[in-house]
Motif scaffolding. Structure first.
Motif, PDB file in Angstrom:
ATOM      1  N   SER A 142      53.125  60.076   3.044  1.00 53.63           N
ATOM      2  CA  SER A 142      53.158  58.815   3.808  1.00 53.63           C
ATOM      3  C   SER A 142      54.519  58.609   4.460  1.00 53.63           C
ATOM      4  O   SER A 142      55.104  57.521   4.383  1.00 53.63           O
ATOM      5  N   GLU A 154      61.676  55.885   9.306  1.00 53.68           N
ATOM      6  CA  GLU A 154      62.931  55.574   8.614  1.00 53.68           C
ATOM      7  C   GLU A 154      63.282  56.574   7.518  1.00 53.68           C
ATOM      8  O   GLU A 154      64.367  56.496   6.942  1.00 53.68           O
ATOM      9  N   ASP A 155      62.389  57.504   7.233  1.00 53.50           N
ATOM     10  CA  ASP A 155      62.705  58.587   6.306  1.00 53.50           C
ATOM     11  C   ASP A 155      63.464  59.725   7.002  1.00 53.50           C
ATOM     12  O   ASP A 155      63.918  60.662   6.338  1.00 53.50           O
ATOM     13  N   LYS A 211      57.591  57.932   6.890  1.00 55.64           N
ATOM     14  CA  LYS A 211      57.854  56.904   7.892  1.00 55.64           C
ATOM     15  C   LYS A 211      59.031  57.344   8.768  1.00 55.64           C
ATOM     16  O   LYS A 211      59.863  58.143   8.324  1.00 55.64           O
ATOM     17  N   ARG A 264      55.604  57.032  -2.857  1.00 53.99           N
ATOM     18  CA  ARG A 264      55.375  57.955  -1.744  1.00 53.99           C
ATOM     19  C   ARG A 264      55.958  59.346  -2.018  1.00 53.99           C
ATOM     20  O   ARG A 264      55.396  60.345  -1.587  1.00 53.99           O
ATOM     21  N   PRO A 275      54.421  60.400  11.656  1.00 56.62           N
ATOM     22  CA  PRO A 275      54.324  59.308  10.677  1.00 56.62           C
ATOM     23  C   PRO A 275      53.005  59.389   9.910  1.00 56.62           C
ATOM     24  O   PRO A 275      51.950  59.652  10.497  1.00 56.62           O
TER      25      PRO A 275
END
Length: 115
Positions: free
Chosen positions: A84, A88-89, A86, A66, A14
């Motif tokens: 950046s 959830e990506d 996350k 991002r 992350p």
């Protein structure tokens, strides 16, 4: 026929960064749109970003600020710089080329964001 091939996926922590690349080959028209979609487990495929021949780009709200999409028309290549990142990506990212009312898809590149 048109072939679309992605590269550059992988595992990242992350906050980290990755860059995806996609090369199109074959019968490519002079005007086409290239973009990136993603599909997470148990979810539908969603648009991440796309860019047209003029360089005009559109982003999903979830990645604005991002991710950056860019293209090299001479090489029929599109890139997705992801910063950046996350958890959830995390998804399989698919490259798409749209021309002449037809869609062409790559095989997908896995992106996993995890510590």
């Amino acid at each position: 026929q048109v072939q679309v091939v992605e590269s550059g996926g992988g595992l990242v922590q992350p906050g980290g960064s990755l860059r995806l690349s996609c090369v199109a080959s074959g019968s490519i028209f002079s005007i086409y749109v290239m973009g990136w979609y993603r599909q997470a487990p148990g979810k539908e495929r969603e648009l991440v970003a796309y860019i047209n021949n003029s360089g005009r780009a559109m982003y999903a709200d979830s990645v604005k600020g991002r991710f950056t999409i860019s293209r090299d028309n001479a090489k029929n290549t599109v890139y997705l710089q992801m910063n950046s990142l996350k958890p959830e990506d995390t998804a399989v990212y698919y490259c798409n080329l749209y021309q002449g009312h037809d869609d062409y898809w790559g095989q997908g590149a896995q992106v996993t964001v995890s510590s």
